[in-house]
Design an enzyme around this catalytic site. Structure first.
Site, PDB file in Angstrom:
ATOM      1  N   ASP A 381       0.840  -1.188   0.000  1.00 22.40           N
ATOM      2  CA  ASP A 381       0.000   0.000   0.000  1.00 22.40           C
ATOM      3  C   ASP A 381       0.885   1.252   0.000  1.00 22.40           C
ATOM      4  OD1 ASP A 381      -2.823   0.927   0.466  1.00 22.40           O
ATOM      5  OD2 ASP A 381      -1.860   1.877   2.189  1.00 22.40           O
ATOM      6  N   GLU A 410       1.682  -0.357  -5.138  1.00 21.32           N
ATOM      7  CA  GLU A 410       0.507   0.470  -5.412  1.00 21.32           C
ATOM      8  C   GLU A 410       0.954   1.928  -5.484  1.00 21.32           C
ATOM      9  OE1 GLU A 410      -1.641   2.168  -2.583  1.00 21.32           O
ATOM     10  OE2 GLU A 410      -3.559   2.250  -3.598  1.00 21.32           O
TER      11      GLU A 410
HETATM   12  O1  LIG Z   1      -3.646   6.558  -1.030  1.00 21.66           O
HETATM   13  P1  LIG Z   1      -4.103   5.507  -1.982  1.00 21.66           P
HETATM   14  O2  LIG Z   1      -5.110   6.037  -2.942  1.00 21.66           O
HETATM   15  O3  LIG Z   1      -2.943   4.885  -2.676  1.00 21.66           O
HETATM   16  O4  LIG Z   1      -4.868   4.352  -1.167  1.00 21.66           O
HETATM   17  C1  LIG Z   1      -4.336   3.289  -0.409  1.00 21.66           C
HETATM   18  O5  LIG Z   1      -3.871   3.677   0.852  1.00 21.66           O
HETATM   19  C2  LIG Z   1      -4.856   4.297   1.693  1.00 21.66           C
HETATM   20  C3  LIG Z   1      -4.190   4.533   3.035  1.00 21.66           C
HETATM   21  O6  LIG Z   1      -3.757   3.314   3.505  1.00 21.66           O
HETATM   22  C4  LIG Z   1      -6.102   3.446   1.834  1.00 21.66           C
HETATM   23  O7  LIG Z   1      -7.089   4.308   2.398  1.00 21.66           O
HETATM   24  C5  LIG Z   1      -8.103   3.738   3.188  1.00 21.66           C
HETATM   25  O8  LIG Z   1      -7.571   3.521   4.502  1.00 21.66           O
HETATM   26  C6  LIG Z   1      -7.247   4.712   5.223  1.00 21.66           C
HETATM   27  C7  LIG Z   1      -6.705   4.269   6.564  1.00 21.66           C
HETATM   28  O9  LIG Z   1      -7.667   3.562   7.234  1.00 21.66           O
HETATM   29  C8  LIG Z   1      -8.510   5.561   5.356  1.00 21.66           C
HETATM   30  O10 LIG Z   1      -8.206   6.767   6.057  1.00 21.66           O
HETATM   31  C9  LIG Z   1      -9.024   5.910   3.979  1.00 21.66           C
HETATM   32  O11 LIG Z   1     -10.223   6.666   4.086  1.00 21.66           O
HETATM   33  C10 LIG Z   1      -9.297   4.643   3.209  1.00 21.66           C
HETATM   34  O12 LIG Z   1      -9.660   4.973   1.881  1.00 21.66           O
HETATM   35  C11 LIG Z   1      -6.585   2.984   0.495  1.00 21.66           C
HETATM   36  O13 LIG Z   1      -7.705   2.146   0.595  1.00 21.66           O
HETATM   37  C12 LIG Z   1      -5.435   2.275  -0.185  1.00 21.66           C
HETATM   38  O14 LIG Z   1      -5.805   1.723  -1.409  1.00 21.66           O
END
Ligand SMILES: O=P(O)(O)O[C@H]1O[C@H](CO)[C@@H](O[C@H]2O[C@H](CO)[C@@H](O)[C@H](O)[C@H]2O)[C@H](O)[C@H]1O
Length: 667
Positions: A381, A410
């Site tokens: 992630d 990612e």
């Molecule tokens: O930042 P990205 O678009 O690359 O997304 C990835 O990382 C995010 C952070 O880990 C993740 O976001 C999700 O989890 C967060 C932490 O719990 C939360 O605050 C966000 O609202 C939630 O969307 C995302 O899913 C992941 O793909």
């Protein structure tokens, strides 16, 4: 490297001297430029060394149609760090032959050629020293003929014959041999290149109670989902984080900043009093339940990929035990994480600079913990929010003990980060595919994937829990079918996030790519069987796509894509070939989800190994129909029947496979 013979522009050659990428059994093309002063002939050899071997395999490189350019391929048969270098050399016999042929062509006599004939004889005598006895005699005989009293044509005939040419091709006389720089290619197992991914949240597999309320799933209920996923032809079941979820600052439904008491929170908000990155969410089950899940998956031919999200909920054990792993602000608080404009108020980012030794060791321990439980694939992630050198170190460490572990990055915010992380060792990368919808965008994107094949391998997800592209929001089921076939055929690795097969398309608000009632913040049991029974599921199409992908090695290749002209911007056509088997496939997709499109497709027949006047018989793997095609062909695709033709082409003839592999790689 400086030497008597100039060696330039060897490709692949990855920035910073890093390793190029290949997988076991993949044809790996190498190109170089070799030149020298004057008119003498030069040649090139590709010297390849397998990991752990002291033996060099030397492959004579074929001259390209561009002067001074040489090509070769090799196919690694085992994983590990392979090395290759170019040897550029002067070819005195080719130089001699070219000069003598030119003199003969203008009618020079044996007397005029006296020196040439003696020089030739000496060259063949030298060449004879390096070959086995039988061939030794042939080369000596050529030398003797050159010195004989016969007529000039008789004297030169053996030296110019095909038998001598064959001997010298295998064991050339090489002068001024110059060794180029050493390059590395990191060879991974085949899953690093080819595979179909299915992302789902185990916690959503618990079904509903009598009142219709979702029940939190477990690894046992998630196991029951696996046969359906396997029967669609997927290879990898990817799970978002399965760890305890923070209670402090937990987010509520639809990304609400305050959670209700029964809200389950985002699984990416890792850590609570129950543990951190090496722990399992207590409702999902125990370690034993997890390993049983991994085993059940493996029995169905599925590998489990786990999320590696290096961030912490405020109640993660690391926050208390290692405050130095976070950045404390002047007011004593720790700032929450962001990926602008997205805000992640429920997590703290990690500071990698205060105690790198301690932090690095702990992350490596966590990764090895999951490897010990049978996980061989990690979807990382947000790697671009962590230092590049950390990833390079971590991946190298893991590879030393577990070379079969695959890391998917990612990172697709900026090309420098996407490709930079790939070069530092990530096996696969997310891409911009979700945002490439127009024909020109897709063609440009497809060419970029192939051009970057030595440094990055794409994983084309149609959707993710974060990305519901507007085309899916408004394009109806036809768009889902189109996006699936594009992802499944443009790249060897593709994936869907659960719910795609049910055409889930409602955004949380206009202009957003976030799902309404996103599964990131709540349980989402789904009625897959009911939808399938009603004929309202994309499962049959996904299943067929994965069957076709498995049946056609051409669709398992990354380097060999070629776009063909269609006189309608709603129709796109591209072919792929497998240089090993010669398998060839042509994909034609109707990009208009709302109606039939027709047009004329102009096949670039030489690009698929045919002559311009050939009439290939093509077989549509989608409809089961056979067509007799020529260079120009009429196509009509109606999304009511099928979004695409996936046409099996006659195999590429053996003699042009390698050449097409170079041409498609180094265009
Ligand atoms: O930042 P990205 O678009 O690359 O997304 C990835 O990382 C995010 C952070 O880990 C993740 O976001 C999700 O989890 C967060 C932490 O719990 C939360 O605050 C966000 O609202 C939630 O969307 C995302 O899913 C992941 O793909």
């Amino acid at each position: 490297m400086t030497g008597r013979i100039a060696i330039d522009d060897t490709a692949p050659s990855i920035a910073g001297g890093r390793a190029a990428k290949a997988v076991v059994g993949e044809v790996f093309p190498v190109r170089t430029v070799v030149w020298r002063e004057g008119h003498d002939a030069v040649a090139a050899t590709l010297a390849v060394r397998a990991p752990g071997s002291s033996r060099l395999t030397r492959l004579r490189m074929a001259p390209d149609f561009e002067p001074d350019v040489f090509n070769a391929t090799f196919t690694p048969h085992l994983p590990g760090a392979w090395t290759y270098r170019i040897e550029g050399w002067s070819d005195p016999i080719a130089s001699w032959r070219a000069a003598v042929e030119a003199k003969l062509a203008v009618g020079q006599s044996a007397a005029d050629l006296a020196n040439d004939l003696e020089l030739g004889a000496r060259l063949f005598e030298r060449a004879a020293q390096a070959v086995p006895k039988k061939q030794f005699e042939r080369l000596r005989a050529a030398a003797t003929a050159l010195r004989s009293d016969e007529q000039l044509p008789t004297r030169v005939a053996p030296a110019f014959g095909t038998e001598i040419a064959e001997i010298l091709r295998a064991t050339p006389l090489r002068d001024m041999v110059t060794r180029g720089a050493q390059h590395t290619v990191q060879v991974e197992r085949q899953r690093a290149l080819f595979g179909s991914w299915y992302e789902f949240f185990p916690r959503s597999t618990g079904g509903r109670d009598a009142a219709g309320n979702p029940i939190h799933g477990t690894f046992a209920t998630a196991t029951k989902e696996l046969p359906r996923i396997a029967s669609m032809g997927f290879d990898v079941a990817y799970l978002p984080p399965i760890h305890p979820i923070g209670e402090i600052n937990r987010k509520g439904r639809n990304n609400a900043l305050a959670a209700e008491p029964d809200d389950v929170g985002s699984p990416w908000a890792i850590g609570s009093k129950d543990g951190g990155h090496d722990a399992i969410h207590r409702t999902l089950g125990t370690e034993a339940d997890f390993t049983a899940f991994v085993t059940a998956a493996s029995e169905l031919g599925l590998e489990v990929a786990l999320d590696l999200a290096l961030q912490c909920a405020p109640d993660h054990p690391w926050v208390r035990a290692h405050p130095e792993w976070f950045t404390t602000l002047p007011d004593g608080t720790i700032a929450f994480a962001e990926n602008p404009p997205k805000k992640y108020q429920d997590i703290y980012p990690i500071n990698f600079d205060n105690d790198p030794d301690g932090l690095y060791a702990e992350v490596l321990r966590v990764v090895r913990h999951w490897i010990g439980l049978g996980v061989k694939i990690f979807r990382v992630d947000n790697p671009h929010t962590k230092p590049a050198d950390f990833w390079e170190w971590l991946i190298a460490q893991v590879r030393q003990t577990d070379p079969d572990v695959i890391f998917l990055s990612e990172a697709f915010t900026r090309p420098a980060r996407l490709y930079g992380l790939a070069r530092r060792g990530f096996s696969q990368s997310y891409t911009y595919f979700t945002w490439r919808v127009a024909k020109w965008e897709l063609a440009e994107f497809g060419m970029e994937l192939a051009a970057k094949a030595d440094e990055a391998r794409p994983n084309l997800f149609t959707n993710t829990p974060d990305i519901l592209h507007e085309s899916l929001q408004h394009g109806g089921p036809g768009t889902f079918a189109i996006r699936a076939v594009l992802a499944a055929t443009l790249a060897p690795t593709w994936g869907i996030y659960s719910g795609f097969e049910l055409f889930e398309h409602q955004a949380v608000r206009p202009g957003s790519e976030e799902y309404l009632d996103s599964e990131k913040y709540e349980l989402r049991p789904r009625p897959f069987a009911e939808a399938l029974a009603r004929g309202e599921s994309l499962e049959p199409w996904i299943t067929r796509l994965n069957e076709i992908r498995r049946a056609h090695p051409a669709l398992q290749q990354l380097r060999c894509v070629h776009f063909h002209h269609v006189d309608n911007d709603a129709l796109i056509a591209y072919s792929k070939i497998d240089p090993v088997s010669g398998d060839a496939v042509l994909v034609v997709v109707n990009l208009n989800p709302f109606g039939a499109e027709q047009g004329m497709i102009s096949l670039d027949l030489p690009a698929i190994g045919h002559e311009w006047y050939d009439h290939p018989v093509v077989y549509d793997e989608v409809s089961g129909e056979e067509y007799h095609w020529a260079q120009t062909n009429y196509v009509r695709l109606d999304p009511a029947n099928a979004a695409a033709h996936i046409l099996a082409l006659p195999p590429v003839p053996q003699q042009v496979r390698a050449e097409l592999a170079y041409r498609r790689t180094f265009r």
